[in-house]
Design a protein around this motif. Structure first.
Motif, PDB file in Angstrom:
ATOM      1  N   TYR A   1      -2.686   0.305  -4.356  1.00 25.08           N
ATOM      2  CA  TYR A   1      -4.210   0.724  -4.038  1.00 25.08           C
ATOM      3  C   TYR A   1      -4.781   1.469  -5.478  1.00 25.08           C
ATOM      4  O   TYR A   1      -4.192   2.770  -5.480  1.00 25.08           O
ATOM      5  N   VAL A   2      -5.817   1.361  -5.913  1.00 25.62           N
ATOM      6  CA  VAL A   2      -6.897   2.189  -7.017  1.00 25.62           C
ATOM      7  C   VAL A   2      -8.181   2.700  -6.508  1.00 25.62           C
ATOM      8  O   VAL A   2      -8.896   2.170  -5.981  1.00 25.62           O
ATOM      9  N   PRO A   3      -8.510   3.185  -7.055  1.00 24.09           N
ATOM     10  CA  PRO A   3      -9.290   4.305  -6.160  1.00 24.09           C
ATOM     11  C   PRO A   3     -10.348   3.753  -7.180  1.00 24.09           C
ATOM     12  O   PRO A   3     -11.032   3.237  -8.013  1.00 24.09           O
ATOM     13  N   LYS A   4     -11.603   4.027  -5.518  1.00 23.84           N
ATOM     14  CA  LYS A   4     -13.169   2.622  -6.077  1.00 23.84           C
ATOM     15  C   LYS A   4     -13.764   3.362  -7.359  1.00 23.84           C
ATOM     16  O   LYS A   4     -13.745   4.991  -7.222  1.00 23.84           O
ATOM     17  N   PRO A   5     -14.055   3.138  -8.128  1.00 20.12           N
ATOM     18  CA  PRO A   5     -14.714   3.754  -9.186  1.00 20.12           C
ATOM     19  C   PRO A   5     -15.892   4.885  -8.124  1.00 20.12           C
ATOM     20  O   PRO A   5     -16.842   4.412  -7.421  1.00 20.12           O
ATOM     21  N   ALA A   6     -16.499   6.200  -9.427  1.00 21.44           N
ATOM     22  CA  ALA A   6     -17.985   6.651  -8.955  1.00 21.44           C
ATOM     23  C   ALA A   6     -19.210   6.006  -8.705  1.00 21.44           C
ATOM     24  O   ALA A   6     -19.212   4.852  -9.249  1.00 21.44           O
ATOM     25  N   LYS A   7     -19.442   6.207  -7.466  1.00 20.07           N
ATOM     26  CA  LYS A   7     -20.865   5.547  -7.586  1.00 20.07           C
ATOM     27  C   LYS A   7     -22.110   6.310  -8.402  1.00 20.07           C
ATOM     28  O   LYS A   7     -22.140   7.310  -8.411  1.00 20.07           O
ATOM     29  N   PRO A   8     -23.220   5.787  -9.062  1.00 20.61           N
ATOM     30  CA  PRO A   8     -23.534   5.712  -9.738  1.00 20.61           C
ATOM     31  C   PRO A   8     -24.675   7.147  -9.220  1.00 20.61           C
ATOM     32  O   PRO A   8     -25.636   6.564  -8.312  1.00 20.61           O
ATOM     33  N   ILE A   9     -25.477   8.237  -9.926  1.00 20.53           N
ATOM     34  CA  ILE A   9     -26.354   9.237  -9.261  1.00 20.53           C
ATOM     35  C   ILE A   9     -27.774   8.474  -9.873  1.00 20.53           C
ATOM     36  O   ILE A   9     -27.854   7.931 -11.294  1.00 20.53           O
ATOM     37  N   ALA A  10     -28.420   8.027  -8.026  1.00 16.50           N
ATOM     38  CA  ALA A  10     -29.833   7.949  -8.973  1.00 16.50           C
ATOM     39  C   ALA A  10     -30.480   8.728 -10.393  1.00 16.50           C
ATOM     40  O   ALA A  10     -30.130  10.421  -9.494  1.00 16.50           O
ATOM     41  N   PRO A  11     -31.077   8.104 -10.747  1.00 17.91           N
ATOM     42  CA  PRO A  11     -32.110   9.106 -11.909  1.00 17.91           C
ATOM     43  C   PRO A  11     -32.836   9.388 -11.375  1.00 17.91           C
ATOM     44  O   PRO A  11     -33.714   9.048 -10.132  1.00 17.91           O
ATOM     45  N   VAL A  12     -33.290  11.263 -11.429  1.00 16.75           N
ATOM     46  CA  VAL A  12     -34.448  12.299 -10.850  1.00 16.75           C
ATOM     47  C   VAL A  12     -35.674  11.476 -11.609  1.00 16.75           C
ATOM     48  O   VAL A  12     -36.229  11.582 -12.446  1.00 16.75           O
ATOM     49  N   ALA A  13     -36.527  11.672 -11.242  1.00  7.11           N
ATOM     50  CA  ALA A  13     -37.784  10.876 -11.083  1.00  7.11           C
ATOM     51  C   ALA A  13     -38.537  12.524 -11.907  1.00  7.11           C
ATOM     52  O   ALA A  13     -38.616  13.576 -11.974  1.00  7.11           O
TER      53      ALA A  13
END
Length: 343
Positions: free
Chosen positions: A305-317
């Motif tokens: 069991y490998v930790p899932k990769p962190a979700k990318p943060i949406a760029p701020v407009a």
């Protein structure tokens, strides 16, 4: 006198302690028999079945956010069918005589077994049928001629006898011995419901996986945040794969001691014993109590069991810069719009 008595007592104690070891003196490492299962960790098929000749030293555990789950299962099952293989070697002066003598032996074995109520099956495996030659010398006036001439034939076949009742094996041996057939090649073991046994092991492994996941959850791990990688394997071992050899300890002749003569050592024959896969290191063992040689089925499962990769943060407009405007209204009514600088 006290010193002698004490020494004698110590020697007796050592002898009694050593007796618990039995007559075992493993000769497998000397490769004296071809089917020996080497009892060392770096030889033979010990590595495949997980045999460990030495206790594993305690090692400090290394924490990790990667969860490794290794499960091993073993199923000991008695065979439902057996096949005994006997090798028969027959010689004769002619081809017809050789084949007839071979047929007589096989028919005699069949007749004796059927007369005892044996309901098994017979099959013949043809190995070789070759002529035997001798050198014939022809003398001439100034020379000799050597010519190979056939003097007989050699026929070799394997007789396969299939049976279901383990008690029938004694009848088979007796019938073969009566026909002067003594070369037992091997005995194969078979299980009819092989798929059902593996399916049972799979079910038990899944139950263990569920328990482990509940254990990890209780420790604070959210299993939904892990990606899983897996590998599995299964194996099938017959009893003939797990016979080992040993030689009993060489005893000193008591007669030689009584007669105060030289020591006479008695040579012991090589003995064999059935040594099945040990149950240590297995998470699941079905039918652990073994009273006779059995088929050992195994299935191993490894999950990572490998930790899932962190979700990318949406760029701020980017924030748009304001563009202020001024509306100028003249007294006469027209409106004039002026753009002011940002500074």
């Amino acid at each position: 006198m006290k010193i002698i008595s004490s020494t004698f007592l110590i020697l007796c104690t050592l002898s009694l302690s050593a007796q618990h070891l039995g007559n075992f003196n493993n000769q497998a490492s000397q490769m004296e028999i071809s089917r020996a299962n080497i009892a060392t960790a770096d030889m033979g098929n010990a590595r495949v079945i997980g045999y460990n000749a030495r206790p594993v030293a305690s090692v400090a555990l290394q924490p990790s956010n990667v969860l490794n789950l290794n499960l091993r299962s073993l199923y000991n099952v008695e065979a439902t069918d057996y096949t005994a293989v006997f090798n028969i070697n027959q010689v004769g002066e002619t081809a017809d005589e050789t084949t007839q003598l071979m047929s007589d032996k096989i028919n005699a074995i069949k007749a004796e077994l059927r007369g005892k109520g044996f309901n098994g099956k017979f099959a013949v495996d043809m190995i070789s049928f070759i002529p035997q030659y001798e050198i014939e010398v022809t003398k001439k006036l100034f020379s000799k001629t050597y010519t190979e001439v056939p003097v007989g034939f050699e026929l070799q076949q394997n007789l396969l006898i299939s049976y279901r009742d383990d008690a029938d094996f004694e009848k088979i041996l007796s019938a073969c011995a009566s026909a002067e057939v003594y070369n037992l090649v091997k005995v194969d073991y078979y299980v009819k419901n092989l798929e059902a046994i593996y399916a049972d092991l799979q079910t038990k492994l899944l139950t263990e996986v569920k328990k482990k996941k509940e254990y990890y959850t209780a420790l604070g791990f959210d299993m939904s945040e892990y990606d899983v990688h897996m590998a599995d394997a299964k194996y099938y071992h017959m009893p003939k794969d797990h016979y080992k050899s040993y030689v009993a300890a060489n005893n000193i002749s008591m007669d030689a001691l009584k007669q105060k003569k030289g020591v006479t050592r008695i040579k012991k024959p090589i003995s064999y014993y059935y040594d099945p896969i040990a149950h240590s290191g297995y998470d699941i063992v079905v039918n652990a109590a073994i009273t006779k040689p059995v088929i050992q089925l195994g299935m191993d499962l490894t999950l990572r069991y490998v930790p899932k990769p962190a979700k990318p943060i949406a760029p701020v407009a980017p924030v748009k810069e304001p563009k202020p405007k001024v509306y100028v209204i003249s007294p006469t009514g027209p409106v004039d719009i002026k753009q002011l600088p940002n500074s």
